[in-house]
Scaffold this active site. Sequence first.
Site, PDB file in Angstrom:
ATOM      1  N   SER A  75      23.744   4.617  14.796  1.00 37.73           N
ATOM      2  CA  SER A  75      23.557   3.248  15.281  1.00 37.73           C
ATOM      3  C   SER A  75      24.872   2.740  15.839  1.00 37.73           C
ATOM      4  CB  SER A  75      23.103   2.343  14.141  1.00 37.73           C
ATOM      5  OG  SER A  75      21.787   2.646  13.793  1.00 37.73           O
ATOM      6  N   ASN A 102      16.992   8.781   3.379  1.00 36.46           N
ATOM      7  CA  ASN A 102      18.024   8.837   4.418  1.00 36.46           C
ATOM      8  C   ASN A 102      19.381   9.175   3.800  1.00 36.46           C
ATOM      9  OD1 ASN A 102      19.478   8.540   6.759  1.00 36.46           O
ATOM     10  ND2 ASN A 102      18.993   6.384   7.084  1.00 36.46           N
ATOM     11  N   LYS A 115       7.945   9.587  16.080  1.00 35.51           N
ATOM     12  CA  LYS A 115       7.942   8.826  17.344  1.00 35.51           C
ATOM     13  C   LYS A 115       8.755   9.560  18.403  1.00 35.51           C
ATOM     14  CE  LYS A 115       8.117   4.215  15.203  1.00 35.51           C
ATOM     15  NZ  LYS A 115       6.768   3.704  15.222  1.00 35.51           N
ATOM     16  N   GLU A 162      29.445   6.664   6.000  1.00 38.72           N
ATOM     17  CA  GLU A 162      29.309   5.235   6.301  1.00 38.72           C
ATOM     18  C   GLU A 162      29.495   4.427   5.023  1.00 38.72           C
ATOM     19  OE1 GLU A 162      25.831   4.107   8.662  1.00 38.72           O
ATOM     20  OE2 GLU A 162      25.369   6.230   8.811  1.00 38.72           O
ATOM     21  N   ASP A 212       0.853  -1.187   0.000  1.00 37.04           N
ATOM     22  CA  ASP A 212       0.000   0.000   0.000  1.00 37.04           C
ATOM     23  C   ASP A 212       0.900   1.253   0.000  1.00 37.04           C
ATOM     24  OD1 ASP A 212      -1.669   2.094   0.600  1.00 37.04           O
ATOM     25  OD2 ASP A 212      -2.677   1.101   2.285  1.00 37.04           O
ATOM     26  N   HIS A 225      18.024  13.628  13.864  1.00 34.79           N
ATOM     27  CA  HIS A 225      18.430  12.665  12.826  1.00 34.79           C
ATOM     28  C   HIS A 225      17.177  12.012  12.243  1.00 34.79           C
ATOM     29  CE1 HIS A 225      20.205   9.485  10.622  1.00 34.79           C
ATOM     30  NE2 HIS A 225      19.804   8.540  11.461  1.00 34.79           N
ATOM     31  N   SER A 246      16.493  -1.010  16.016  1.00 31.87           N
ATOM     32  CA  SER A 246      17.185   0.272  15.816  1.00 31.87           C
ATOM     33  C   SER A 246      16.278   1.438  16.205  1.00 31.87           C
ATOM     34  CB  SER A 246      17.701   0.411  14.380  1.00 31.87           C
ATOM     35  OG  SER A 246      16.649   0.679  13.489  1.00 31.87           O
ATOM     36  N   CYS A 274      25.520   7.334  11.657  1.00 32.56           N
ATOM     37  CA  CYS A 274      24.991   8.632  11.204  1.00 32.56           C
ATOM     38  C   CYS A 274      25.393   9.807  12.099  1.00 32.56           C
ATOM     39  CB  CYS A 274      23.473   8.565  11.102  1.00 32.56           C
ATOM     40  SG  CYS A 274      22.905   7.232  10.050  1.00 32.56           S
ATOM     41  N   THR A 309      13.899   3.136   2.710  1.00 33.23           N
ATOM     42  CA  THR A 309      14.406   4.365   3.339  1.00 33.23           C
ATOM     43  C   THR A 309      15.745   4.797   2.741  1.00 33.23           C
ATOM     44  OG1 THR A 309      15.646   3.232   5.093  1.00 33.23           O
ATOM     45  CG2 THR A 309      13.326   3.659   5.536  1.00 33.23           C
TER      46      THR A 309
HETATM   47  N1  COA Z   1      -0.950   3.115   5.951  1.00 35.64           N
HETATM   48  C1  COA Z   1      -0.403   3.859   6.938  1.00 35.64           C
HETATM   49  N2  COA Z   1       0.636   3.411   7.711  1.00 35.64           N
HETATM   50  C2  COA Z   1       1.142   2.193   7.467  1.00 35.64           C
HETATM   51  C3  COA Z   1       0.606   1.357   6.443  1.00 35.64           C
HETATM   52  C4  COA Z   1      -0.483   1.865   5.669  1.00 35.64           C
HETATM   53  N3  COA Z   1      -1.018   1.156   4.686  1.00 35.64           N
HETATM   54  N4  COA Z   1       1.319   0.190   6.450  1.00 35.64           N
HETATM   55  C5  COA Z   1       2.250   0.299   7.431  1.00 35.64           C
HETATM   56  N5  COA Z   1       2.150   1.492   8.034  1.00 35.64           N
HETATM   57  C6  COA Z   1       2.959   2.026   9.139  1.00 35.64           C
HETATM   58  C7  COA Z   1       3.246   1.027  10.236  1.00 35.64           C
HETATM   59  O1  COA Z   1       2.187   0.977  11.186  1.00 35.64           O
HETATM   60  C8  COA Z   1       4.533   1.557  10.806  1.00 35.64           C
HETATM   61  O2  COA Z   1       4.270   2.670  11.644  1.00 35.64           O
HETATM   62  P1  COA Z   1       4.472   2.562  13.232  1.00 35.64           P
HETATM   63  O3  COA Z   1       5.907   2.142  13.449  1.00 35.64           O
HETATM   64  O4  COA Z   1       4.207   3.936  13.725  1.00 35.64           O
HETATM   65  O5  COA Z   1       3.534   1.526  13.700  1.00 35.64           O
HETATM   66  C9  COA Z   1       5.261   2.121   9.589  1.00 35.64           C
HETATM   67  O6  COA Z   1       4.243   2.309   8.597  1.00 35.64           O
HETATM   68  C10 COA Z   1       6.317   1.199   8.998  1.00 35.64           C
HETATM   69  O7  COA Z   1       5.704  -0.062   8.743  1.00 35.64           O
HETATM   70  P2  COA Z   1       6.415  -1.411   9.171  1.00 35.64           P
HETATM   71  O8  COA Z   1       5.544  -2.530   8.826  1.00 35.64           O
HETATM   72  O9  COA Z   1       6.911  -1.302  10.587  1.00 35.64           O
HETATM   73  O10 COA Z   1       7.664  -1.334   8.176  1.00 35.64           O
HETATM   74  P3  COA Z   1       8.821  -2.367   7.953  1.00 35.64           P
HETATM   75  O11 COA Z   1       8.728  -3.536   8.851  1.00 35.64           O
HETATM   76  O12 COA Z   1       8.872  -2.630   6.509  1.00 35.64           O
HETATM   77  O13 COA Z   1      10.138  -1.559   8.377  1.00 35.64           O
HETATM   78  C11 COA Z   1      11.730  -0.197   9.454  1.00 35.64           C
HETATM   79  C12 COA Z   1      10.267  -0.349   9.064  1.00 35.64           C
HETATM   80  C13 COA Z   1      11.976   1.138  10.098  1.00 35.64           C
HETATM   81  C14 COA Z   1      12.108  -1.305  10.451  1.00 35.64           C
HETATM   82  C15 COA Z   1      12.611  -0.355   8.177  1.00 35.64           C
HETATM   83  O14 COA Z   1      12.316   0.673   7.278  1.00 35.64           O
HETATM   84  C16 COA Z   1      14.109  -0.360   8.456  1.00 35.64           C
HETATM   85  O15 COA Z   1      14.688  -1.390   8.787  1.00 35.64           O
HETATM   86  N6  COA Z   1      14.766   0.780   8.235  1.00 35.64           N
HETATM   87  C17 COA Z   1      16.207   0.903   8.352  1.00 35.64           C
HETATM   88  C18 COA Z   1      16.682   1.109   9.775  1.00 35.64           C
HETATM   89  C19 COA Z   1      16.342   2.481  10.289  1.00 35.64           C
HETATM   90  O16 COA Z   1      16.228   3.433   9.561  1.00 35.64           O
HETATM   91  N7  COA Z   1      16.242   2.588  11.632  1.00 35.64           N
HETATM   92  C20 COA Z   1      15.923   3.847  12.299  1.00 35.64           C
HETATM   93  C21 COA Z   1      16.833   4.192  13.410  1.00 35.64           C
HETATM   94  S1  COA Z   1      18.402   4.706  12.775  1.00 35.64           S
END
Ligand code: COA
Length: 449
Positions: free
Chosen positions: A364, A328, A253, A83, A31, A244, A211, A120, A163
Amino acid sequence: MTEVGIDAVEIWTGKLTLDLANTFAPAKGEDPEKYTKGLGLNASSFPDTYEDIVTMGANAAHRLMEHEGLEPEDIGRIDVATESAFDNSKPVSTYIAGCLEEVFEGEFSHANKGERKFACVAGTQSIDDAYNWIKAGRHRGRSALVIATDTALYARNDPGEATQGAGAVAMLISEDPDLVSLSTEQGYGSADETDFLKPNQQFPSVDGKRSVQVYLARMREALEDFESVAGRVTAEDFAYGPFHTPFPGMVRKAALFAYRHMTRDTAIEDELAEEIGRQPREEAFDNDSEYEDALREYMDGLKRTESYREWYARVIDPTLTISRNVGNWYTGSVHLARTSALKTAFDEGRDLAGERLLVGSYGSGAQAEIHAETVQNTWEEKIDDLTIDEQIERRYDLSFEEYERVHDVHNHAIETEHDGEIEEFTAPESEFVFGGWGRMGERKYRFIE
Ligand code: COA
């Protein structure tokens, strides 16, 4: 006392873009709102096939030096934070200095060059090094060039793939800066963590969900540490809070936690009490799980209040505008957030001189750093020169199949050639480009007029 801080900034985005809602999401069968609403991202930047961390960093630095009317002799340090380094010995700053020496008459013969690594947070650490060098009086009137440059690529099908991003932020760190001065006070939250790492590999090993938790925990510790030296931080102390931004949803969040912390025991908490009750205090609960349930309920209520929403829209959302459209940039990300906020104020004609920013960096592995910055009287002149909107607009919009080819070209483990030549999507103009390999395996660069 001499103020030290950021005198000028320049941004260079990778010249390609991947539309997450219209190209990436359909190809993944997802979606589109997962990206636009969940992660808060519209698009990612990618480097064209002739771009890499050196060209992007050198192009940002070249523009910055031209705007500022600088010659190499004016620079006493070049620190690159990245990085995405491709050389374990020769620092990226030497490659970038070599590029710049092609277009400037002088040389950086007496500049100290280095490379900083801590995920980062390394861009902020490089600014810190420059700050200390100037404060120690070792700079001989010269400035430092800090360049945060990354190609934030993940393995295909990794959750982090959504990302990705690529670009460079070049910053001039000087005495009596024209943009923002930095506080002496800073706070740290640091711990040995394995949330994201690249043990001699190009693409990261990531525990994405963890993370997110580590980011929040280290940021909270850094804020408490900052308050221990700078005094209590409240919600109205700062015009903007650039944090960041691996993706805007992460900052969304963090901002809610920060607001809860900053309003505790203030008139805002009292005002909100009628609507959502007072903040749960740990000592009032018999066990952790009851306390956590109460916190969750309070946070759910808090994020719906007019008070929080108005603060978020004013102090946090403007920091995310650029990030939403480029993804990112790892070491450059928090510096994009600061620039995004200042640019918003500039576009709105807001007078920001003397106002303060609360800047939160995170790397990280893991470490967060928080400090304050004061916007200088001359800030508008420095923001007026930025061309990031035009750069974002001009990027070549990749199809999904083109994206996969570009990802392969930048994948060090794959040799990709198309008809003997690697295909380019845009035409380079007045910029440095990758020009092939030297006899010792070094990368070579040239300037295209
Ligand atoms: N409509 C609206 N929101 C939606 C949605 C939809 N159709 N589908 C999913 N979402 C929301 C989820 O609820 C979630 O939000 P929440 O965390 O507030 O609940 C968000 O979108 C992401 O969805 P999720 O299923 O958690 O994504 P994912 O499992 O594919 O991965 C990360 C998310 C962040 C773990 C992934 O992008 C990642 O590994 N990123 C790299 C690491 C990173 O950047 N870490 C951050 C700290 S440095």
